[in-house]
Design an enzyme around this catalytic site. Sequence first.
Site, PDB file in Angstrom:
ATOM      1  N   ASP A   1       0.846  -1.192   0.000  1.00  0.00           N
ATOM      2  CA  ASP A   1       0.000   0.000   0.000  1.00  0.00           C
ATOM      3  C   ASP A   1       0.881   1.241   0.000  1.00  0.00           C
ATOM      4  O   ASP A   1       2.062   1.184   0.372  1.00  0.00           O
ATOM      5  CB  ASP A   1      -0.874   0.028   1.254  1.00  0.00           C
ATOM      6  CG  ASP A   1      -2.058  -0.889   1.110  1.00  0.00           C
ATOM      7  OD1 ASP A   1      -2.392  -1.558   2.104  1.00  0.00           O
ATOM      8  OD2 ASP A   1      -2.629  -0.955   0.008  1.00  0.00           O
TER       9      ASP A   1
ATOM     10  N   ASP B   1      -2.560  24.246  16.216  1.00  0.00           N
ATOM     11  CA  ASP B   1      -2.825  22.965  15.543  1.00  0.00           C
ATOM     12  C   ASP B   1      -1.798  21.931  16.005  1.00  0.00           C
ATOM     13  O   ASP B   1      -0.619  22.043  15.681  1.00  0.00           O
ATOM     14  CB  ASP B   1      -2.764  23.167  14.024  1.00  0.00           C
ATOM     15  CG  ASP B   1      -3.199  21.928  13.260  1.00  0.00           C
ATOM     16  OD1 ASP B   1      -3.331  22.027  12.023  1.00  0.00           O
ATOM     17  OD2 ASP B   1      -3.394  20.856  13.886  1.00  0.00           O
TER      18      ASP B   1
ATOM     19  N   SER C   1     -12.923  20.679  11.774  1.00  0.00           N
ATOM     20  CA  SER C   1     -14.112  19.841  11.863  1.00  0.00           C
ATOM     21  C   SER C   1     -14.473  19.386  10.459  1.00  0.00           C
ATOM     22  O   SER C   1     -14.134  20.052   9.469  1.00  0.00           O
ATOM     23  CB  SER C   1     -15.280  20.623  12.485  1.00  0.00           C
ATOM     24  OG  SER C   1     -15.816  21.524  11.543  1.00  0.00           O
ATOM     25  N   ALA C   2     -15.140  18.264  10.389  1.00  0.00           N
ATOM     26  CA  ALA C   2     -15.545  17.721   9.087  1.00  0.00           C
ATOM     27  C   ALA C   2     -16.532  18.638   8.392  1.00  0.00           C
ATOM     28  O   ALA C   2     -16.618  18.673   7.168  1.00  0.00           O
ATOM     29  CB  ALA C   2     -16.151  16.332   9.274  1.00  0.00           C
TER      30      ALA C   2
ATOM     31  N   THR D   1     -16.622  22.162   8.643  1.00  0.00           N
ATOM     32  CA  THR D   1     -15.989  23.368   8.093  1.00  0.00           C
ATOM     33  C   THR D   1     -14.818  23.035   7.188  1.00  0.00           C
ATOM     34  O   THR D   1     -14.486  23.781   6.285  1.00  0.00           O
ATOM     35  CB  THR D   1     -15.473  24.282   9.219  1.00  0.00           C
ATOM     36  OG1 THR D   1     -14.463  23.568   9.958  1.00  0.00           O
ATOM     37  CG2 THR D   1     -16.597  24.699  10.150  1.00  0.00           C
TER      38      THR D   1
ATOM     39  N   LYS E   1      -6.869  28.014   7.656  1.00  0.00           N
ATOM     40  CA  LYS E   1      -6.288  27.199   6.594  1.00  0.00           C
ATOM     41  C   LYS E   1      -7.186  25.991   6.430  1.00  0.00           C
ATOM     42  O   LYS E   1      -7.828  25.542   7.399  1.00  0.00           O
ATOM     43  CB  LYS E   1      -4.859  26.773   6.908  1.00  0.00           C
ATOM     44  CG  LYS E   1      -4.732  25.760   8.033  1.00  0.00           C
ATOM     45  CD  LYS E   1      -3.300  25.305   8.216  1.00  0.00           C
ATOM     46  CE  LYS E   1      -3.234  24.138   9.196  1.00  0.00           C
ATOM     47  NZ  LYS E   1      -3.657  24.465  10.560  1.00  0.00           N
TER      48      LYS E   1
ATOM     49  N   ASP F   1      -3.781  -4.947   6.985  1.00  0.00           N
ATOM     50  CA  ASP F   1      -4.213  -4.948   8.377  1.00  0.00           C
ATOM     51  C   ASP F   1      -5.727  -4.880   8.523  1.00  0.00           C
ATOM     52  O   ASP F   1      -6.244  -5.123   9.605  1.00  0.00           O
ATOM     53  CB  ASP F   1      -3.556  -3.786   9.145  1.00  0.00           C
ATOM     54  CG  ASP F   1      -3.850  -2.430   8.504  1.00  0.00           C
ATOM     55  OD1 ASP F   1      -3.300  -1.425   8.961  1.00  0.00           O
ATOM     56  OD2 ASP F   1      -4.625  -2.395   7.529  1.00  0.00           O
TER      57      ASP F   1
ATOM     58  N   ASP G   1      -8.625  -6.536   3.741  1.00  0.00           N
ATOM     59  CA  ASP G   1      -7.382  -7.112   3.201  1.00  0.00           C
ATOM     60  C   ASP G   1      -7.346  -8.621   3.348  1.00  0.00           C
ATOM     61  O   ASP G   1      -6.469  -9.285   2.769  1.00  0.00           O
ATOM     62  CB  ASP G   1      -6.157  -6.541   3.933  1.00  0.00           C
ATOM     63  CG  ASP G   1      -5.941  -5.073   3.632  1.00  0.00           C
ATOM     64  OD1 ASP G   1      -5.448  -4.358   4.524  1.00  0.00           O
ATOM     65  OD2 ASP G   1      -6.274  -4.650   2.509  1.00  0.00           O
TER      66      ASP G   1
END
Lengths: 699, 92
Positions: A330, A367, A399-400, A402, A417, A540, A544
């Site tokens: 991968d 961050d 946040s998912a 924004t 950002k 993993d 897979d």
Amino acid sequence: MESSNQFSSTPPRAPGGPRESRRHTPKADMSGLYQRAVKEAFIKLDPRITVKNPVMFIVWVGTIVTALVTFNPNLFGNVPDTGLNQQIFNGLITFILFFTLVFANFAEAVAEGRGKAQADSLRATRSDTVARKMLPDGSVQEVSSTDLRRGDQVKVIAGDMIPSDGDVIQGIGSVDESAITGESAPVLKQPGTDIASSVTGGTRLLSDELVIRITSDPGKGFIDRMIALVEGAERSKTPNEIALTVLLVVLTQVFLIVIATMSPLANYVQSPTTIAILIALLVALIPTTIGGLLSAIGIAGMDRVAQFNVIATSGRAVEACGDINTLVLDKTGTITLGNRLASQFIPINGYSEQAVAQAALAASVFDETPEGRSIVRLAEEMGATVDFDRNAAEGVEFSARTRMSGTNLPDGGEARKGAVDAVKGFVRSRGGTLSADLDAAYERVSRLGGTPLAVCRNSEVYGIIYLKDIVKPGLRERFDQLRRMGVRTIMLTGDNRITASVIAEEAGVDDFIAEATPEDKIDVIRREQAQGKLVAMTGDGTNDAPALAQANVGVAMNSGTQAAKEAANMVDLDSDPTKLIDLVAIGKQLLITRGALTTFSIANDIAKYFAIIPTIFAAAGIGSLNVMGLKSPQSAIISALIYNALIILALIPLALKGVEFRPLTANQLLQRNILIYGVGGVIAPFIAIKLIDLILPIS
Amino acid sequence: MKSPAPNQYLISFYSSQAFEDMGEFWSAWRRRKLPSYLFLALCFNTLFAPAVLAATGGELDRLQVWALTLLGIATVCLSAYLFVVMFQPERF
């Protein structure tokens, strides 16, 4: 398996430190190993044990016969008087043959002893613990860990040892896995994830509480399988070993028939030989060196795999690693670091790179994600500084909804950002305008295979942060090594073609498949296997599992799901996807060691022919072939037998350590090993037998 | 009813005894093989020793003949063992 989160809050733990300094399984206590091995070497003289090794069993029978003729030299016929005390000569032969057996048994005993020491150190990490079993009515009952069965649910609280292998179904906690991996940094375990829900018995929960569903019965957990593998006591022969055993037995059979029919021929050429001499000739000619060391090589190979913190379900899987043609890997987390890193600031709207760095720093100061920290690091390298009071500012988390993060500045300003379209929306909402530069920069970064993050301050877009997928250091060299070894690498990724091709080029893989689905993995493996190739892959996740089962060598991560671990034929306790490269080297080393010592053993025969046969059949006119100038038939035989015994002892360290593996092409390896072990195997006994003959006080 | 003649009685007694002995031998063989192998070796030795004595032209005494015959049988058994390993290596 692909993770496309820009800001991951729970980054997977990377294997600790550079590969070379990574601590492996707990150091085993090797004290007293050799004393125990000497004792075991004599115990293994039991014919019920020796009969399992055909070559050494012939030596065993020969020893018994020569012992009989030591007591009565005329037992099998009247022996002509040669002026030499026959009993002493026969006794010497018996003594040397006996120690040939002991040395071969010693080699196997040392290898088994090392494995047992390792198994004991692993056992020490397991102890009968008290488990809090959850009953159907919701109550908790304390039971011994040995009473737990597959499907039981147990509650583990901070400080407890996890009683058995299982899957986390409730709770989040940190687990100390150092008992089995040597890695001191704790690992976060939580339910519902492919990479963090599996726990191993014998590890310790450091914080919070977990509810675990047990996935293995007592004695069948992964540590138990590792113990069984390294102990080697119940080890069954691998296909390669079986094939080599058949070759050795064929050679032995041929020599047995030749020696059995030699007596009348010897009488015919006026060179009568005694039974003791015939048995000595037989033992000198059969491949006792490799016959005695074969099992030690196999056991040492399994131990080497265990030292790399890999549990293999069988020796066959380890051997298969050595014959692998194709490696399927991968991208994210395997070839690249799991988290993207800031690589460049691209200014737009007339701003300078410095200004973009300043804005990026302001938006990233709170961050704590790896991406955020890398942005801060890059900005500070470019001379940017925090130009406001941090204590008066407020961080805005990602946040998912924004798809941005940033900082609310003390002066009321906002630094953000995030995803380019999210930032566009933010800027428009603050009354700002957007330029075409932004889209151009965005496309440019995408074409380079990176992730673009737009940076803005209030209503002004300053530029783009180029988040680059970082190829793990040293991988290019390792893939080059694999290529030289004849192994082809294929990278699979869910990313688009452009990104994939850039990463593939940088990493140096031979081929790549972009926008891959889990079904594509199994298709790639099947396609390669249809061409007659052996394929290895790592995985993993539950998705897979089919591919891991299909691959010839499937390596599951210990942090992966139970389904992946059950489907694979190896489990990496370090959860390092690049461990496959080490396994290929170990597998090849195992096969090369066997081949090298077999070549050496068979090449030795040439010198023994020239040592024994010309002196025994000198009356037949072949005495001139005694090129070593050995003193007499008796000294030639004794010298050859002494060499035969001592070479087994001398090669034990090589058998246990393995022939040094070099990442060369097959032809280069063959030439190198033929030169060292083939030519060396021809020359070395000439010198050694002559030296022994000079030292021996027999004329 | 006439009772069977003594000779017929003895014949039937010894033949049934022989069958019982053979049955016991078979079950003992299956339990403990080493004594059975030794017994068989002695039997084969008895069979082949005269042939070896004849082949050596009487130069060897009885003990030497027996030892040589046993050695020959052991060599054949070893050869058979090696053939078994060749064709069924997974057993070892």
